[in-house]
Design an enzyme around this catalytic site. Structure first.
Site, PDB file in Angstrom:
ATOM      1  N   ASP A  20     -29.430  88.356  35.465  1.00 42.66           N
ATOM      2  CA  ASP A  20     -29.066  87.040  36.018  1.00 42.66           C
ATOM      3  C   ASP A  20     -27.563  86.801  35.950  1.00 42.66           C
ATOM      4  O   ASP A  20     -26.886  87.278  35.036  1.00 42.66           O
ATOM      5  CB  ASP A  20     -29.824  85.948  35.237  1.00 42.66           C
ATOM      6  CG  ASP A  20     -29.805  84.619  35.978  1.00 42.66           C
ATOM      7  OD1 ASP A  20     -29.558  84.601  37.197  1.00 42.66           O
ATOM      8  OD2 ASP A  20     -30.041  83.585  35.318  1.00 42.66           O
ATOM      9  N   ASN A  68     -37.763  83.572  44.324  1.00 41.88           N
ATOM     10  CA  ASN A  68     -36.479  83.829  45.004  1.00 41.88           C
ATOM     11  C   ASN A  68     -36.587  83.745  46.529  1.00 41.88           C
ATOM     12  O   ASN A  68     -35.566  83.684  47.221  1.00 41.88           O
ATOM     13  CB  ASN A  68     -35.885  85.176  44.582  1.00 41.88           C
ATOM     14  CG  ASN A  68     -35.349  85.199  43.158  1.00 41.88           C
ATOM     15  OD1 ASN A  68     -35.380  86.217  42.478  1.00 41.88           O
ATOM     16  ND2 ASN A  68     -34.843  84.062  42.685  1.00 41.88           N
TER      17      ASN A  68
HETATM   18  C1  IPE Z   1     -34.660  85.189  37.609  1.00 42.09           C
HETATM   19  O1  IPE Z   1     -33.437  84.590  37.863  1.00 42.09           O
HETATM   20  C2  IPE Z   1     -35.009  86.179  38.672  1.00 42.09           C
HETATM   21  C3  IPE Z   1     -34.190  87.386  38.743  1.00 42.09           C
HETATM   22  C4  IPE Z   1     -33.179  87.682  37.985  1.00 42.09           C
HETATM   23  C5  IPE Z   1     -34.573  88.321  39.751  1.00 42.09           C
HETATM   24  P1  IPE Z   1     -33.275  83.239  38.704  1.00 42.09           P
HETATM   25  O2  IPE Z   1     -31.814  82.999  38.807  1.00 42.09           O
HETATM   26  O3  IPE Z   1     -34.043  83.322  39.958  1.00 42.09           O
HETATM   27  O4  IPE Z   1     -33.977  82.161  37.759  1.00 42.09           O
HETATM   28  P2  IPE Z   1     -33.735  80.587  37.624  1.00 42.09           P
HETATM   29  O5  IPE Z   1     -33.900  80.007  38.993  1.00 42.09           O
HETATM   30  O6  IPE Z   1     -32.340  80.398  37.122  1.00 42.09           O
HETATM   31  O7  IPE Z   1     -34.740  80.120  36.636  1.00 42.09           O
HETATM   32  C1  IPE Z   2     -29.702  87.178  39.682  1.00 46.64           C
HETATM   33  O1  IPE Z   2     -28.516  86.528  39.939  1.00 46.64           O
HETATM   34  C2  IPE Z   2     -30.160  88.030  40.842  1.00 46.64           C
HETATM   35  C3  IPE Z   2     -31.332  87.516  41.562  1.00 46.64           C
HETATM   36  C4  IPE Z   2     -32.015  86.460  41.247  1.00 46.64           C
HETATM   37  C5  IPE Z   2     -31.760  88.283  42.700  1.00 46.64           C
HETATM   38  P1  IPE Z   2     -28.488  85.096  40.596  1.00 46.64           P
HETATM   39  O2  IPE Z   2     -28.370  85.259  42.071  1.00 46.64           O
HETATM   40  O3  IPE Z   2     -29.629  84.274  40.136  1.00 46.64           O
HETATM   41  O4  IPE Z   2     -27.129  84.525  40.026  1.00 46.64           O
HETATM   42  P2  IPE Z   2     -26.850  83.037  39.552  1.00 46.64           P
HETATM   43  O5  IPE Z   2     -27.886  82.690  38.534  1.00 46.64           O
HETATM   44  O6  IPE Z   2     -26.945  82.182  40.760  1.00 46.64           O
HETATM   45  O7  IPE Z   2     -25.478  83.082  38.972  1.00 46.64           O
HETATM   46 MG    MG Z   3     -29.899  83.055  38.542  1.00 40.31          MG
END
Ligand code: IPE
Ligand code: IPE
Ligand code: MG
Length: 241
Positions: A20, A68
């Site tokens: 993340d 997502n």
């Molecule tokens: C969890 O991260 C999913 C992945 C890393 C693929 P998210 O960024 O989607 O989770 P939330 O929305 O912050 O809980």
């Molecule tokens: C995690 O990074 C990757 C996926 C969820 C695919 P994020 O895209 O959630 O990054 P932040 O949380 O917005 O910084």
């Molecule tokens: Mg995220």
């Protein structure tokens, strides 16, 4: 490989990571969110090499969740293409390192066929490897996994009083996968976000304050050192020797 401060006899057998912070990493640099995802590739490879250094048997990463799909269409489209090309570009290298690749997730109608094809090819190419299992959670949600398990159990007509925890575990996406000993979520967010809900029941959780694209094997080693300081009790009592 010996790593300072890590007891090789107590290395976690299975590490699960929530990759993340890609979006924030990019935003801080004035880049597009998608560039943060691209920068996460190096982190994934380095963390995988770190697992190989330590002799971790299973490494499972969260690449795309069932939630997502709510993201803007271009970001979702980018992530589909990116994951497909990552498999194409990296699978030979992983295969050479004796890594077995597996995938968990729903494989729903929104996942482009070519992405599914790359997953199947990577799975097949590496299926007999014995070094480490790298599992990519894609179109994955812990609740969806449990719903799918319940559906399969009902379809098989298993009588209610015959359903045990083992029955459920056997119907998860990868019945061979042991429960994670250690879960690492980067970016400072302290939540599970629907990851491995069943399997994380007794995992040790760590939340390093680093964004995923900056994650390197040293951060993984730090998490393992932290893990080795924890006392796992599984609901029992501490034993004095
Ligand atoms: C969890 O991260 C999913 C992945 C890393 C693929 P998210 O960024 O989607 O989770 P939330 O929305 O912050 O809980
Ligand atoms: C995690 O990074 C990757 C996926 C969820 C695919 P994020 O895209 O959630 O990054 P932040 O949380 O917005 O910084
Ligand atoms: Mg995220």
């Amino acid at each position: 490989m010996a790593v300072e401060g890590i007891d090789p006899a107590r290395v976690p057998r299975h590490i699960a990571a929530v990759m993340d912070g890609n979006g924030r990493w990019a935003e801080r640099r004035g880049l597009k969110r998608t560039e943060g995802h691209a920068a996460g590739e190096e982190a994934l490879l380095d963390a995988t090499n770190g697992c190989l250094d330590l002799g971790v048997e299973w490494f499972t990463v969260y690449a795309f969740s069932t939630e997502n799909w709510k993201r803007p269409t271009d970001e979702v489209r980018y992530l589909m293409g990116f994951n497909e090309s990552l498999l194409l570009r990296r699978r030979d290298e992983l295969h050479e390192k004796n890594v077995r690749m597996r995938f968990i997730g729903r494989r729903g109608w929104r996942v482009p066929k070519r992405v599914l094809r790359r997953m199947d090819e990577s799975l097949e190419l590496t299926q007999h490897n014995t070094g480490m299992t790298l599992t990519i959670a894609f179109d994955y949600g812990g609740r969806a996994e449990l719903v799918d398990a319940v559906r399969a159990i009902v379809e098989e007509g298993v009588p209610a009083d015959k359903i045990t925890e083992k029955t459920i575990a056997r119907h998860l996406y990868d019945p061979d996968m042991p429960d994670p000993d250690l879960m690492i979520r980067t970016s400072g967010e302290q939540r599970i976000s629907n990851y491995l809900l069943w399997q994380l029941a007794y995992s040790e959780l760590t939340f390093p304050d680093v964004l995923w694209p900056d994650f390197r094997r040293e951060h993984l080693f730090d998490a393992v050192r932290e893990y080795q300081e924890r006392q796992r009790r599984f609901g029992g009592v501490e034993r004095s020797s």
